[in-house]
Motif scaffolding. Structure first.
Motif, mmCIF file in Angstrom:
data_model
loop_
_atom_site.group_PDB
_atom_site.id
_atom_site.type_symbol
_atom_site.label_atom_id
_atom_site.label_comp_id
_atom_site.label_asym_id
_atom_site.label_seq_id
_atom_site.Cartn_x
_atom_site.Cartn_y
_atom_site.Cartn_z
ATOM 1 N N ARG A 39 0.827 -1.209 0.000
ATOM 2 C CA ARG A 39 0.000 0.000 0.000
ATOM 3 C C ARG A 39 0.863 1.263 0.000
ATOM 4 N N ALA A 40 1.977 1.237 0.740
ATOM 5 C CA ALA A 40 2.854 2.408 0.809
ATOM 6 C C ALA A 40 3.502 2.688 -0.539
ATOM 7 N N ASN A 41 3.987 1.650 -1.196
ATOM 8 C CA ASN A 41 4.633 1.840 -2.493
ATOM 9 C C ASN A 41 3.652 2.319 -3.552
ATOM 10 N N ILE A 42 2.444 1.776 -3.520
ATOM 11 C CA ILE A 42 1.426 2.215 -4.478
ATOM 12 C C ILE A 42 1.046 3.672 -4.217
ATOM 13 N N MET A 43 0.883 4.027 -2.952
ATOM 14 C CA MET A 43 0.474 5.387 -2.605
ATOM 15 C C MET A 43 1.519 6.411 -3.039
ATOM 16 N N TRP A 44 2.780 6.148 -2.749
ATOM 17 C CA TRP A 44 3.825 7.115 -3.095
ATOM 18 C C TRP A 44 4.056 7.158 -4.609
ATOM 19 N N THR A 45 3.895 6.023 -5.275
ATOM 20 C CA THR A 45 4.005 6.020 -6.740
ATOM 21 C C THR A 45 2.897 6.852 -7.360
ATOM 22 N N SER A 46 1.698 6.788 -6.781
ATOM 23 C CA SER A 46 0.590 7.611 -7.262
ATOM 24 C C SER A 46 0.970 9.087 -7.254
ATOM 25 N N SER A 47 1.582 9.541 -6.176
ATOM 26 C CA SER A 47 1.975 10.943 -6.075
ATOM 27 C C SER A 47 3.109 11.279 -7.037
ATOM 28 N N MET A 48 4.100 10.415 -7.113
ATOM 29 C CA MET A 48 5.251 10.666 -7.976
ATOM 30 C C MET A 48 4.891 10.601 -9.455
ATOM 31 N N ALA A 49 3.846 9.845 -9.782
ATOM 32 C CA ALA A 49 3.474 9.660 -11.188
ATOM 33 C C ALA A 49 2.887 10.906 -11.813
ATOM 34 N N LEU A 50 2.375 11.822 -10.996
ATOM 35 C CA LEU A 50 1.696 12.979 -11.584
ATOM 36 C C LEU A 50 1.931 14.258 -10.794
ATOM 37 N N ASN A 51 3.159 14.452 -10.318
ATOM 38 C CA ASN A 51 3.502 15.716 -9.665
ATOM 39 C C ASN A 51 4.471 16.529 -10.520
ATOM 40 N N GLU A 52 4.600 16.166 -11.807
ATOM 41 C CA GLU A 52 5.409 16.844 -12.821
ATOM 42 C C GLU A 52 6.872 16.406 -12.826
ATOM 43 N N LEU A 53 7.324 15.713 -11.781
ATOM 44 C CA LEU A 53 8.733 15.367 -11.665
ATOM 45 C C LEU A 53 9.246 14.590 -12.867
ATOM 46 N N VAL A 54 8.484 13.592 -13.328
ATOM 47 C CA VAL A 54 9.016 12.686 -14.352
ATOM 48 C C VAL A 54 8.996 13.287 -15.750
ATOM 49 N N THR A 55 8.404 14.465 -15.908
ATOM 50 C CA THR A 55 8.411 15.069 -17.248
ATOM 51 C C THR A 55 9.126 16.412 -17.302
ATOM 52 N N TYR A 56 9.670 16.887 -16.200
ATOM 53 C CA TYR A 56 10.476 18.098 -16.287
ATOM 54 C C TYR A 56 11.555 17.901 -17.347
ATOM 55 N N GLY A 57 11.558 18.750 -18.364
ATOM 56 C CA GLY A 57 12.581 18.692 -19.399
ATOM 57 C C GLY A 57 12.221 17.886 -20.621
ATOM 58 N N LYS A 58 11.140 17.111 -20.579
ATOM 59 C CA LYS A 58 10.749 16.333 -21.761
ATOM 60 C C LYS A 58 10.133 17.231 -22.825
ATOM 61 N N GLU A 59 10.304 16.832 -24.065
ATOM 62 C CA GLU A 59 9.801 17.634 -25.181
ATOM 63 C C GLU A 59 8.285 17.644 -25.231
ATOM 64 N N SER A 60 7.657 16.484 -25.041
ATOM 65 C CA SER A 60 6.200 16.435 -25.137
ATOM 66 C C SER A 60 5.643 15.269 -24.334
ATOM 67 N N THR A 61 4.362 15.351 -24.015
ATOM 68 C CA THR A 61 3.615 14.242 -23.422
ATOM 69 C C THR A 61 2.357 14.055 -24.264
ATOM 70 N N ASP A 62 1.515 13.074 -23.946
ATOM 71 C CA ASP A 62 0.419 12.748 -24.844
ATOM 72 C C ASP A 62 -0.954 13.176 -24.309
ATOM 73 N N TRP A 63 -1.504 12.455 -23.351
ATOM 74 C CA TRP A 63 -2.762 12.743 -22.668
ATOM 75 C C TRP A 63 -4.014 12.547 -23.517
ATOM 76 N N ALA A 64 -3.883 11.929 -24.677
ATOM 77 C CA ALA A 64 -5.076 11.668 -25.489
ATOM 78 C C ALA A 64 -6.006 10.670 -24.807
ATOM 79 N N THR A 65 -5.447 9.605 -24.242
ATOM 80 C CA THR A 65 -6.282 8.566 -23.637
ATOM 81 C C THR A 65 -7.138 9.137 -22.512
ATOM 82 N N HIS A 66 -6.584 10.038 -21.732
ATOM 83 C CA HIS A 66 -7.367 10.647 -20.657
ATOM 84 C C HIS A 66 -8.522 11.480 -21.209
ATOM 85 N N GLN A 67 -8.254 12.248 -22.261
ATOM 86 C CA GLN A 67 -9.330 13.050 -22.829
ATOM 87 C C GLN A 67 -10.437 12.165 -23.404
ATOM 88 N N ILE A 68 -10.032 11.060 -24.011
ATOM 89 C CA ILE A 68 -11.009 10.126 -24.587
ATOM 90 C C ILE A 68 -11.827 9.461 -23.481
#
Length: 389
Positions: free
Chosen positions: A244-273
């Motif tokens: 539960r702890a690993n899942i919870m912290w991964t949830s936060s790390m997955a969408l707090n902008e950290l993993v895409t700082y500096g990337k050229e682009s992201t997608d997000w089409a699936t979420h909009q759909i």
């Protein structure tokens, strides 16, 4: 690597018993709080009583918005904002999962705005009109959306059958309590949906046509592997603290902008759909993502972006073969994993047919074509829905 500004201001209190910190934190902002929560779980598991005890001990007056829907509604936002305005609320405390936190953020936005949040921000995107919001904090009870550590919020408007997201830095929670024990009572269904939601957030930031982002993509792969390892454990033993702890912290790390700082682009089409799917059918967001993601992968796979699927197949699923074989097999492995968690494999399994595809696709692209892996038109979105049937 692009220029960026590193800014993740949310203070996290992670671990057992951290709820005790909320009194002193709230007092930094004032003595009037609006509690926002869902349909009863925080009362059943004792979180509500504990929060009330702490507020009373610290002389903090509180008001309530109860019964937030899994896909939070505009009506609830207006109701909560009215309470804030009439009672000069200093801080909004959300107790629950992403839907509750998203609702609290929208309330905070509307509470300091004389216009209409839905028309001007969610539809109009007029971020420049935002001068002030009522600050939001959270006590997380479901690991899924990452809303506890980002400025994103998604709201449904049933009058027009639309579900729309909005993001602004002022909406990032000022603090969040993350106690893994609060997720022990989460059902198998919601644990599955949460795990899929987390993985989908990572996919949206991982899959891009460019070949940049080496370091960021390795971070994402590590987070994906964490969910793949721990989600089955949490399903079999819901009270496994490490899972539960690993899942919870991964949830936060997955969408707090950290993993895409500096990337050229992201997608997000699936979420909009998916947003438009759950706007019409009111299904759980993670379940919709679990059905649509493999369909999206199949549809967008091309010679121009196959390199990302090859990395994914090799580094996550240990696949070998030709690039095409690895890419196609990686999509199969994704579907197999989602199914192993308990996610339906198709829309027809949850009694959804093609009767609203045109309407949903039109709403999905109301701001323009979607995605970066492949630019998706309304017609493309309809085809993805059909692939998911």
């Amino acid at each position: 690597m692009k220029n960026f500004v590193y800014n993740i201001p949310t203070k996290i209190f992670f671990g057992k018993g951290q709820i005790e910190k909320i009194g002193e934190e709230i007092l930094k902002y004032g003595k009037k709080v609006l509690l926002v929560y869902g349909k009863g779980s925080v009362k059943a598991n004792g979180i509500y009583d504990k929060v009330v005890e702490i507020l009373n001990k610290n002389g903090i007056e509180f008001f309530e918005v109860a019964g937030v829907d899994p896909n939070p509604r505009t009506e609830t936002v207006y109701y909560g904002a009215d309470i804030c305005k009439k009672n000069n609320i200093d801080l909004i405390l959300a107790m629950g999962g992403g839907s509750t936190i998203d609702c609290a953020k929208a309330i905070g936005l509307q509470s300091k705005y004389e216009g209409d949040f839905w028309t001007d921000f969610y539809i109009g995107g007029k971020k420049e009109l935002i001068k002030e919001v009522t600050p939001v904090a959270s006590i997380l009870t479901l690991a899924a959306t990452g809303s506890e550590m980002n400025g994103s919020t998604v709201i449904s408007n049933t009058a027009v059958n639309m579900k729309v997201g909005f993001n602004h830095p002022k909406l990032k929670p000022i603090f969040s309590v993350e106690d893994p024990e609060y997720t022990y009572s989460v059902s198998r269904y919601q644990t599955c949906a949460g795990a899929v939601d987390i993985m989908s957030h990572l996919f949206e930031q991982y899959f891009s046509a460019e070949k940049d982002g080496f370091m960021q993509n390795r971070l994402i792969e590590g987070l994906l592997k964490t969910i793949i390892h721990y989600a089955p454990i949490a399903l079999e033993n819901p009270r496994d603290y490490e899972a539960r702890a690993n899942i919870m912290w991964t949830s936060s790390m997955a969408l707090n902008e950290l993993v895409t700082y500096g990337k050229e682009s992201t997608d997000w089409a699936t979420h909009q759909i998916e947003h438009q799917l759950s706007a019409v059918y009111d299904i759980t967001h993670g379940i919709g993502l679990g059905i649509l993601t493999p369909a999206w992968m199949k549809y967008v796979l091309s010679d121009e972006n196959i390199h990302r699927f090859v990395d994914y197949g090799k580094n996550i699923w240990n696949l070998s073969g030709t690039d095409r074989e690895i890419a196609e097999k990686s999509i199969e492995k994704t579907r197999e994993f989602f199914t192993s968690l308990g996610c339906p494999a198709s829309l027809s399994e949850i009694n959804i047919d093609d009767s609203h595809f045109e309407e949903m696709a039109a709403n999905a692209v109301f701001r323009g074509n979607l995605g970066s892996m492949k630019k998706l038109t309304k017609e493309d979105v309809v085809e993805i829905y059909k692939l998911a049937l």
